[in-house]
Write a protein that holds these residues in place. Structure first.
Motif, PDB file in Angstrom:
ATOM      1  N   ALA A  25     -27.981  34.885 -69.156  1.00 52.72           N
ATOM      2  CA  ALA A  25     -29.312  34.556 -68.628  1.00 52.72           C
ATOM      3  C   ALA A  25     -29.659  35.470 -67.444  1.00 52.72           C
ATOM      4  O   ALA A  25     -28.809  35.825 -66.636  1.00 52.72           O
ATOM      5  N   GLY A  26     -30.938  35.829 -67.362  1.00 49.18           N
ATOM      6  CA  GLY A  26     -31.388  36.676 -66.258  1.00 49.18           C
ATOM      7  C   GLY A  26     -31.727  35.903 -65.002  1.00 49.18           C
ATOM      8  O   GLY A  26     -31.875  36.489 -63.929  1.00 49.18           O
ATOM      9  N   THR A  27     -31.853  34.580 -65.114  1.00 47.14           N
ATOM     10  CA  THR A  27     -32.165  33.714 -63.973  1.00 47.14           C
ATOM     11  C   THR A  27     -30.888  33.012 -63.522  1.00 47.14           C
ATOM     12  O   THR A  27     -30.105  32.561 -64.361  1.00 47.14           O
ATOM     13  N   PRO A  28     -30.652  32.915 -62.211  1.00 48.41           N
ATOM     14  CA  PRO A  28     -29.457  32.194 -61.744  1.00 48.41           C
ATOM     15  C   PRO A  28     -29.427  30.763 -62.266  1.00 48.41           C
ATOM     16  O   PRO A  28     -30.449  30.072 -62.290  1.00 48.41           O
ATOM     17  N   VAL A  29     -28.240  30.334 -62.700  1.00 49.48           N
ATOM     18  CA  VAL A  29     -28.076  29.012 -63.302  1.00 49.48           C
ATOM     19  C   VAL A  29     -27.134  28.186 -62.427  1.00 49.48           C
ATOM     20  O   VAL A  29     -26.081  28.675 -61.994  1.00 49.48           O
ATOM     21  N   VAL A  30     -27.535  26.936 -62.181  1.00 53.14           N
ATOM     22  CA  VAL A  30     -26.724  25.993 -61.419  1.00 53.14           C
ATOM     23  C   VAL A  30     -26.219  24.927 -62.374  1.00 53.14           C
ATOM     24  O   VAL A  30     -27.003  24.335 -63.136  1.00 53.14           O
TER      25      VAL A  30
END
Length: 410
Positions: free
Chosen positions: A232-237
């Motif tokens: 994924a290109g968006t940070p994932v929590v």
């Protein structure tokens, strides 16, 4: 059955193609197949039960048929989401043109086996570098938007939204509700992840779920989901379960939070704490600025109090007076030296005058010279040097006279 190759002019009928496919399928023999149960149909009185078996790592399913007794003989009844291993033969139904598996043995996969498989997958993903700290991205300090993937009306959704809005009321959430356990969880979560990852307004994605058993949390250790989060290109929590729970998603995500409540504290700052921090920083800056101004004013006062700045003309006047005194001293010293030297010269002149022949001549003496035979003059020291007729030159104080010796005697 014909064995000729079909052509446009002589095609095979559907029954021929179906029978040939059935022949090929039946030649495969029995195989062991592992999958996740997504649907069970075992009606009372039917000898055959139908089970839909799904591959957890791909959106592929097959129908498994088996005698009803195989399900009833299991120690624990099968349920949706259970992992099983079946020994079955592929079967092609000519009438419907469908393929299924005819099971002769069903073995549930125990928790120990599931944990062992998760551990093997953990080592594989770690070896590929998906757990490496250097690949994890930092979360933005204040995200424009937060994507939340969680169960519908779940406690995890309430905890994340309530705590995040309490900390930062202006935060914007895009909530996508999905299944968080069972066979439908992985496809729905991946679909939601792709949607949020392509949303330019979402700066961070949170995947949240409450606690549960190993089987309940199994979708969050799915290899396909882990690889999708890593790509994924968006940070994932990851906010899955409680503190002891640790699915593989926790290691792949950019940030692992122990609970959904903890995630809400990590994705947005606390407006009250940040306001207090800003106030403290302003006070520190104000004190530092005042201290600097006070130090500079004290330094200026100190510089102004120095004599050189209090009366700048006084040093010039003092130095001017000193220069004048030095000039006067030099003049007096020069005059003294000149007077002394003049006196010395006068004394030397008087001495030279007193010792010179002119002074003696002034006292009445004369210098008598005679002319030698070669014509030069010589001082007459004896009468024998001037016989009669010798020409003389007599020098007196104010000039010289000439005479001739007319008689020489004693």
């Amino acid at each position: 059955m014909t064995t000729e190759k079909p052509t446009a002019e002589s095609p095979w009928p559907v029954r021929t193609v179906a029978r040939k496919i059935a022949d090929w399928v039946h030649r495969l023999g029995a195989v062991w197949v592992e999958g996740q149960v997504t649907q069970i149909s075992a009606r009372q009185g039917n000898r055959t039960a139908f089970v839909t078996l799904r591959d957890p790592s791909a959106d592929i399913s097959m129908t498994v048929t088996c005698p009803t007794r195989l399900l009833s003989d299991l120690e624990q009844p099968l349920s949706d989401g259970a992992h099983i291993v079946v020994h079955a033969r592929p079967n092609f139904y000519v009438g419907r043109g469908t393929i299924s598996l005819r099971a002769s043995e069903i073995r549930p996969v125990g928790v120990g086996e599931l944990l062992a498989r998760i551990e093997r997958l953990r080592k594989l993903l770690a070896a590929e570098g998906l757990f490496a700290p250097e690949r994890k991205r930092a979360l933005p300090f204040l995200p424009r938007g937060v994507g939340l993937i969680t169960g519908r009306a779940s406690a995890a959704e309430h905890d994340v939204l309530a705590n995040a809005h309490a900390r930062w009321p202006a935060v914007q959430f895009t909530v996508l509700n999905t299944a968080v356990q069972g066979p439908a969880a992985v496809p729905q979560i991946m679909k939601a992840l792709r949607k949020l990852d392509t949303d330019p307004e979402v700066d961070v994605i949170v995947i949240a779920r409450g606690g549960g058993s190993v089987e309940d949390l199994l979708p969050f250790s799915d290899e396909t989901l882990c690889r999708a989060v890593a790509a994924a290109g968006t940070p994932v929590v990851s906010a899955i379960g409680h503190e002891p729970d640790s699915p593989l998603l926790d290691h792949v995500a950019d940030l692992r939070c122990s609970t959904p409540t903890d995630a809400s504290k990590r994705i947005v700052p606390d407006v009250a704490a940040e306001s207090a921090r800003l106030g403290e920083l302003r006070d520190r800056a104000r004190r530092a600025l005042r201290g600097w101004v006070d130090r500079e004013c004290a330094l200026l006062d100190q510089l102004r109090s120095r004599p050189v700045l209090a009366d700048p003309k006084r040093p010039l006047e003092r130095d001017s007076e000193q220069v004048r005194l030095c000039v006067e001293r030099a003049r007096r010293a020069t005059l003294t030296v000149l007077s002394a030297e003049q006196a010395t010269v006068s004394e030397a002149r008087a001495t030279l005058t007193a010792l010179g022949p002119a002074a003696t001549l002034d006292r009445g003496y004369a210098v008598v010279q005679f002319r030698r035979e070669n014509g030069s003059l010589g001082v007459l020291r004896s009468v024998s040097e001037a016989p009669a007729g010798t020409g003389l030159r007599i020098r007196v104080g104010d000039g010289a006279v000439h005479a001739v010796v007319d008689d020489s005697g004693e």
